[in-house]
Design a protein around this motif. Structure first.
Motif, short mmCIF file in Angstrom:
data_model
loop_
_atom_site.label_atom_id
_atom_site.label_comp_id
_atom_site.label_asym_id
_atom_site.label_seq_id
_atom_site.Cartn_x
_atom_site.Cartn_y
_atom_site.Cartn_z
N ASP A 65 58.20 43.82 40.28
CA ASP A 65 58.48 44.85 41.28
C ASP A 65 58.19 44.36 42.69
N HIS A 66 57.11 43.60 42.86
CA HIS A 66 56.74 43.08 44.18
C HIS A 66 56.18 41.67 43.99
N ALA A 67 56.53 40.78 44.91
CA ALA A 67 55.95 39.43 44.87
C ALA A 67 55.51 39.05 46.26
N LEU A 68 54.40 38.34 46.35
CA LEU A 68 53.86 37.94 47.65
C LEU A 68 53.13 36.61 47.50
N LEU A 69 52.97 35.89 48.62
CA LEU A 69 52.19 34.66 48.59
C LEU A 69 50.70 35.00 48.65
N GLY A 70 49.90 34.16 48.04
CA GLY A 70 48.46 34.34 48.08
C GLY A 70 47.90 34.10 49.48
N ASP A 71 46.64 34.42 49.65
CA ASP A 71 45.96 34.17 50.92
C ASP A 71 45.47 32.72 50.93
N LEU A 72 45.56 32.07 52.09
CA LEU A 72 45.18 30.66 52.15
C LEU A 72 43.68 30.45 51.92
N HIS A 73 42.87 31.45 52.31
CA HIS A 73 41.43 31.23 52.31
C HIS A 73 40.64 32.14 51.38
N ASP A 74 41.24 33.27 51.00
CA ASP A 74 40.47 34.25 50.22
C ASP A 74 41.36 34.84 49.12
N MET A 75 41.21 34.32 47.92
CA MET A 75 42.10 34.76 46.84
C MET A 75 41.96 36.25 46.50
N PHE A 76 40.84 36.85 46.88
CA PHE A 76 40.64 38.27 46.52
C PHE A 76 41.25 39.24 47.54
N ARG A 77 41.62 38.72 48.72
CA ARG A 77 42.13 39.61 49.76
C ARG A 77 43.40 40.35 49.34
N PRO A 78 44.46 39.64 48.87
CA PRO A 78 45.65 40.40 48.44
C PRO A 78 45.35 41.33 47.27
N ILE A 79 44.43 40.95 46.40
CA ILE A 79 44.09 41.83 45.27
C ILE A 79 43.46 43.12 45.81
N ALA A 80 42.56 42.98 46.80
CA ALA A 80 41.94 44.17 47.39
C ALA A 80 42.99 45.06 48.05
N GLU A 81 43.98 44.44 48.69
CA GLU A 81 45.03 45.23 49.35
C GLU A 81 45.92 45.97 48.34
N ILE A 82 46.21 45.31 47.23
CA ILE A 82 47.08 45.93 46.21
C ILE A 82 46.31 47.00 45.43
N GLY A 83 45.05 46.73 45.14
CA GLY A 83 44.25 47.69 44.39
C GLY A 83 44.73 47.89 42.96
N PRO A 84 44.84 46.82 42.19
CA PRO A 84 45.39 46.95 40.84
C PRO A 84 44.42 47.59 39.85
N ASP A 85 44.97 48.17 38.79
CA ASP A 85 44.16 48.64 37.67
C ASP A 85 43.89 47.51 36.69
N ILE A 86 44.84 46.58 36.60
CA ILE A 86 44.76 45.48 35.63
C ILE A 86 45.17 44.18 36.33
N ILE A 87 44.43 43.12 36.04
CA ILE A 87 44.85 41.77 36.45
C ILE A 87 45.06 40.97 35.17
N THR A 88 46.20 40.29 35.06
CA THR A 88 46.45 39.52 33.85
C THR A 88 46.24 38.03 34.12
N LEU A 89 45.80 37.35 33.07
CA LEU A 89 45.66 35.89 33.10
C LEU A 89 46.66 35.29 32.13
N GLY A 90 47.29 34.20 32.53
CA GLY A 90 48.15 33.47 31.61
C GLY A 90 47.30 32.74 30.58
N PHE A 91 47.93 32.34 29.49
CA PHE A 91 47.15 31.76 28.38
C PHE A 91 46.44 30.47 28.81
N ASN A 92 46.99 29.78 29.82
CA ASN A 92 46.38 28.51 30.24
C ASN A 92 45.73 28.59 31.62
N GLN A 93 45.48 29.79 32.11
CA GLN A 93 44.78 29.89 33.40
C GLN A 93 43.29 29.70 33.19
#
Lengths: 150, 150
Positions: A65-93
């Motif tokens: 539905d939406h795609a965006l580039l990550g933050d260069l310095h703080d990986m949690f910043r876009p997550i905080a802005e989106i405010g997700p209920d669930i974060i998924t990990l790939g099998f090899n992450q």
């Protein structure tokens, strides 16, 4: 309205990526995908495709539905802005579910973390695609049958 | 209801493919994509990805309403079954518009043929992606026996 976040490099799209995104989307009503910045890919070789192209291709996939580039310095910043209920990990992450859940809590983010299983089926992963290209198109092509006849 | 058909190999998806499909979709109301069979790709090197994976990835793109594999022996058969109003050609597809239009007429198919322009912007095409992989991943590989186990 359950909001899901998936993350990854998504270099040279293949069915493993698609499966991860489809399964992530099925966990909620809206899927945000955070695409890794070129400069932040350090735990594996640099991506083949530049970040803008990787973003454009991920955004074109039906489960996204939406795609965006990550933050260069703080990986949690876009997550905080989106405010997700669930974060998924790939099998090899390389994060553990519990480790990521704790780091999110440290930042005041209460999202659940769900590991998506690996793609069930034969798969040309990015590394296999690269290996195949080196073996079939490179100067040191090994002798042997050329066709894969699948 | 204007039905459009696009065709191609779609090996290692990139923004040039996406642009071709988006522009094709804009010409009508419904886009069918015919994905070339492995055995029928003879005018260029064999595809890196097997036909089932190429089909699956094309089908997952937002502009694509329907995707199917081509016929092994008769390229016009799926076109006759779909009955499109328009068939699009990519900027580097080797048919001429007039030549294809005539061949369609010979088969009783009155579809118009439209050439889609090349992607306007910097682009990692399939051949550039392959070249980039050979240049960046080939020389840095440790010397040793080729073809490690898959």
């Amino acid at each position: 309205m359950i909001r899901v976040v998936a993350t990854g490099t998504f270099d040279i799209l293949h069915p493993g990526h698609l499966y991860y995104l489809e399964e992530s989307r099925r966990l909620g009503d809206e899927l945000y995908v955070i695409v890794a910045r070129d400069a932040n890919v350090k735990h594996k070789p640099r991506p083949i495709l530049p970040e803008d192209q990787r973003l454009r291709m991920v955004r074109a996939l039906k489960p996204v539905d939406h795609a965006l580039l990550g933050d260069l310095h703080d990986m949690f910043r876009p997550i905080a802005e989106i405010g997700p209920d669930i974060i998924t990990l790939g099998f090899n992450q390389h994060f553990s579910e519990e480790g990521l859940r704790q780091k999110l809590l440290d930042r005041g983010l209460g999202a659940d973390v769900v590991r998506i299983s690996g793609y069930p089926g034969p798969l040309a992963s990015s590394s296999k695609i690269i290996e195949h290209i080196l073996n079939t198109r490179g100067p040191t092509r090994p002798a042997g049958p050329a066709g894969e006849g699948e």
